[in-house]
Scaffold this active site. Structure first.
Site, PDB file in Angstrom:
ATOM      1  N   HIS A   1      10.032   6.987   2.475  1.00 51.94           N
ATOM      2  CA  HIS A   1       9.442   5.914   3.110  1.00 51.94           C
ATOM      3  C   HIS A   1      10.739   5.384   4.158  1.00 51.94           C
ATOM      4  O   HIS A   1      11.664   5.581   3.564  1.00 51.94           O
ATOM      5  CB  HIS A   1       9.349   4.919   1.903  1.00 51.94           C
ATOM      6  CG  HIS A   1       8.444   3.635   2.383  1.00 51.94           C
ATOM      7  ND1 HIS A   1       9.419   2.724   2.912  1.00 51.94           N
ATOM      8  CD2 HIS A   1       7.421   3.145   2.227  1.00 51.94           C
ATOM      9  CE1 HIS A   1       8.622   1.491   3.239  1.00 51.94           C
ATOM     10  NE2 HIS A   1       7.274   1.647   2.930  1.00 51.94           N
TER      11      HIS A   1
ATOM     12  N   ASP B   1      13.947   6.834  -5.537  1.00 51.43           N
ATOM     13  CA  ASP B   1      12.929   5.879  -5.218  1.00 51.43           C
ATOM     14  C   ASP B   1      11.872   5.958  -5.953  1.00 51.43           C
ATOM     15  O   ASP B   1      10.742   6.820  -5.734  1.00 51.43           O
ATOM     16  CB  ASP B   1      12.531   6.017  -3.632  1.00 51.43           C
ATOM     17  CG  ASP B   1      11.438   5.152  -3.054  1.00 51.43           C
ATOM     18  OD1 ASP B   1      11.166   4.244  -3.847  1.00 51.43           O
ATOM     19  OD2 ASP B   1      11.460   5.047  -1.874  1.00 51.43           O
TER      20      ASP B   1
ATOM     21  N   GLN C   1       6.625   4.425  -6.058  1.00 53.40           N
ATOM     22  CA  GLN C   1       5.391   5.135  -6.278  1.00 53.40           C
ATOM     23  C   GLN C   1       5.362   5.844  -7.666  1.00 53.40           C
ATOM     24  O   GLN C   1       4.329   6.422  -7.946  1.00 53.40           O
ATOM     25  CB  GLN C   1       4.989   6.005  -4.999  1.00 53.40           C
ATOM     26  CG  GLN C   1       4.775   5.332  -3.770  1.00 53.40           C
ATOM     27  CD  GLN C   1       3.660   4.295  -3.748  1.00 53.40           C
ATOM     28  OE1 GLN C   1       2.886   4.148  -4.766  1.00 53.40           O
ATOM     29  NE2 GLN C   1       3.929   3.596  -2.776  1.00 53.40           N
TER      30      GLN C   1
ATOM     31  N   LYS D   1       4.194  -3.341  -6.956  1.00 51.75           N
ATOM     32  CA  LYS D   1       3.100  -2.177  -7.133  1.00 51.75           C
ATOM     33  C   LYS D   1       3.017  -1.789  -8.747  1.00 51.75           C
ATOM     34  O   LYS D   1       2.266  -0.915  -9.000  1.00 51.75           O
ATOM     35  CB  LYS D   1       4.202  -0.870  -6.513  1.00 51.75           C
ATOM     36  CG  LYS D   1       4.142  -1.280  -4.960  1.00 51.75           C
ATOM     37  CD  LYS D   1       4.887   0.069  -4.223  1.00 51.75           C
ATOM     38  CE  LYS D   1       5.549  -0.364  -2.968  1.00 51.75           C
ATOM     39  NZ  LYS D   1       4.432  -0.613  -1.901  1.00 51.75           N
TER      40      LYS D   1
ATOM     41  N   CYS E   1       4.819   3.716   7.227  1.00 51.90           N
ATOM     42  CA  CYS E   1       6.395   3.560   7.148  1.00 51.90           C
ATOM     43  C   CYS E   1       6.948   5.032   6.920  1.00 51.90           C
ATOM     44  O   CYS E   1       7.852   5.090   5.955  1.00 51.90           O
ATOM     45  CB  CYS E   1       6.876   2.483   6.082  1.00 51.90           C
ATOM     46  SG  CYS E   1       6.301   1.163   6.852  1.00 51.90           S
TER      47      CYS E   1
HETATM   48  C1  LIG Z   1       7.767   5.137  -1.635  1.00 52.20           C
HETATM   49  C2  LIG Z   1       8.251   3.748  -1.212  1.00 52.20           C
HETATM   50  N1  LIG Z   1       9.265   3.383  -1.061  1.00 52.20           N
HETATM   51  C3  LIG Z   1       9.878   2.095  -0.777  1.00 52.20           C
HETATM   52  C4  LIG Z   1       8.910   1.176  -0.423  1.00 52.20           C
HETATM   53  C5  LIG Z   1       9.204  -0.318   0.086  1.00 52.20           C
HETATM   54  O1  LIG Z   1       8.911  -1.098  -1.175  1.00 52.20           O
HETATM   55  P1  LIG Z   1       8.928  -2.847  -0.796  1.00 52.20           P
HETATM   56  O2  LIG Z   1       8.472  -3.143   0.410  1.00 52.20           O
HETATM   57  O3  LIG Z   1       8.092  -3.346  -1.858  1.00 52.20           O
HETATM   58  O4  LIG Z   1      10.318  -3.172  -0.709  1.00 52.20           O
HETATM   59  C6  LIG Z   1       7.600   1.341  -0.572  1.00 52.20           C
HETATM   60  C7  LIG Z   1       6.495   0.618  -0.229  1.00 52.20           C
HETATM   61  O5  LIG Z   1       5.330   1.286   0.133  1.00 52.20           O
HETATM   62  C8  LIG Z   1       7.204   2.833  -1.067  1.00 52.20           C
HETATM   63  O6  LIG Z   1       5.846   3.461  -1.116  1.00 52.20           O
END
Ligand SMILES: Cc1ncc(COP(=O)(O)O)c(C=O)c1O
Length: 431
Positions: free
Chosen positions: A133, A210, A213, A236, A377
């Site tokens: 992401h 990270d 998910q 999430k 993203c």
């Molecule tokens: C794998 C992953 N990393 C980071 C993020 C960013 O999360 P946030 O927008 O809650 O900071 C997301 C959001 O969809 C994500 O799916």
């Protein structure tokens, strides 16, 4: 109707699915309209009443700054805030002073990249993968730029997965930091983060996971994974927006400087310099989002009481595999991600030949089905896959076999609309 559900009445816990709430266009469901099918939990999961109650109780009966303290509701607020930290720590197998509340995964990773500034020097390598992401890509790219370091990107297989052989070849003694997603938010591919963190450790590099998910969908234990840092977002995991978590291994957190300074994070302030408070306050300058943390604590407890993460994971995989199998049978569809069913999370990404993902989402929305469409993203991954975007259906514990059927039916409807329009246009052009 396919009778696949985690607990028969689980949707009742989520007001958005009630008769009054819930429609893909927002607002109230209309009489006679099909029930709301929400398939975008990977972006923002829905919230159970238990979480709403916990937040409401804070605002209604003991709202106070968690730094105020001495009076009764101040003490209660501090207690609730710190209990939420204990809940979150238990949820990922950490100690509570290793849990830092942030505003989300993005904030956690950005904060960490700033804290690690002095650890990265010219020529050092920071390694991510091409499936990240943007929130786990740009902060490291920027850190590398600021420090004249090398920004390394682990290449992917044609299907968008990361092979361990690739990781083994690329993580070397030059590598100072590896930051990798546990589960791809686009394809649902699950990375062997335990092995990748081991490779990082062997190379003397810091490891960051990270878990945006994975934490919502499977048992995540920081000790088992063996990571130095791990981040995820409250919204999430059935929690409210604006709250997130950064886990850090205590020894490292103790060594690192804070990246944001101010009130609430100091033991002493002198003219010449200040002395930081102990963990985790050192990393929580300013008034924290107490309501968010309390809501997140309630969300984590809800997940634990609803069968636990292993039961939930198994259920979601059954649901997603059911969707994948049905999607594969639809002519003109391309499914992305690993073909092995046991390597995927609860996310299905696909494209329909000749139909823009936004158009698919738009028609599905008219059917009261919410899916995500776009690049998610993840532009580096989109370029790797040679596409501009996908339609993404992501499942959570409140989804059912009926939701999968509605999705499949909806996609067939999309095809009927667009393919018949296209053939009419073609016929008109021929006339
Ligand atoms: C794998 C992953 N990393 C980071 C993020 C960013 O999360 P946030 O927008 O809650 O900071 C997301 C959001 O969809 C994500 O799916």
């Amino acid at each position: 109707m396919t009778a696949l559900y985690m607990k028969k009445n689980i949707k009742n816990d989520f007001p958005i699915f009630s008769a009054e709430g819930g429609s893909a266009s927002g607002g109230q469901a209309q009489a006679g309209k099909k029930p709301f099918v929400f398939l975008d939990s990977a972006a923002a999961a829905q919230v159970p009443q238990q979480v709403i109650d916990a937040i409401e109780e804070y605002y209604k009966s003991y709202k106070a700054n968690v730094h105020s303290g001495i009076y009764a509701i101040g003490t209660k607020a501090v207690e609730a805030y710190e209990n939420a930290r204990v809940d979150v720590a238990r949820f990922i197998g950490a100690d509570s002073d290793e849990i830092i509340f942030t505003s989300g995964t993005t904030a956690s990773i950005n904060m960490l990249a700033r804290c690690l500034e002095e650890r990265i020097g010219a020529g050092d390598e920071i390694m991510v993968s091409r499936m990240e992401h943007h929130s786990n890509f740009i902060p490291w790219q920027e850190l590398a730029r600021r420090r004249n370091a090398v920004f390394g990107i682990l290449p992917l297989e044609p299907d968008g997965t990361l092979s361990l052989d690739t990781a083994r070849r690329h993580i070397t003694e030059r590598t100072k930091l590896v930051s990798i997603t546990h589960v791809s938010h686009v394809t649902g591919a699950v990375n062997d983060v335990q092995e990748i963190c081991r490779l990082a450790r062997e190379a003397g590099a810091i490891s960051v996971v990270d878990a945006a998910q994975s934490a919502p969908h499977m048992a995540v234990n920081v000790r088992t994974i063996g990571c130095d840092f791990l981040a995820f977002s409250g919204q999430k995991v059935l929690g409210p927006t604006g709250i997130g978590v950064l886990y850090g291994r205590r020894a490292l957190l103790e060594e690192l400087p804070p990246s944001v300074v101010g009130g609430g994070m100091v033991r002493d302030v002198r003219d010449e310099e200040s002395v930081w408070a102990s963990l985790p306050s050192k990393f929580e300058a300013g008034t924290p989002h107490a309501a968010g943390a309390i809501g997140l604590g309630a969300a984590v407890r809800y997940l634990e009481h609803t069968g636990g993460m292993d039961v939930l994971h198994e259920y979601e995989i059954r649901l997603a595999n059911m969707a994948r199998r049905a999607l594969r049978d639809i002519p003109g569809i391309t499914l992305y991600g690993p073909s092995e069913e046991d390597q995927t999370g609860s996310i299905c990404s696909f494209t329909l030949r000749g139909i823009h993902p936004h158009d698919v989402a738009e028609v599905l929305s008219r059917e009261n089905i919410a899916v995500r469409a776009g690049h998610h993203c993840a532009l580096p991954l989109m370029r790797h896959l040679g596409i501009s975007g996908t339609v993404r259906a992501s499942f959570y514990l409140y989804n059912t076999g009926e939701d999968v059927e509605r999705l499949i039916h909806g996609i067939k409807k999309v095809q009927e609309i667009f393919y018949s329009t296209n053939s009419k246009i073609k016929t008109q052009n021929h006339n």
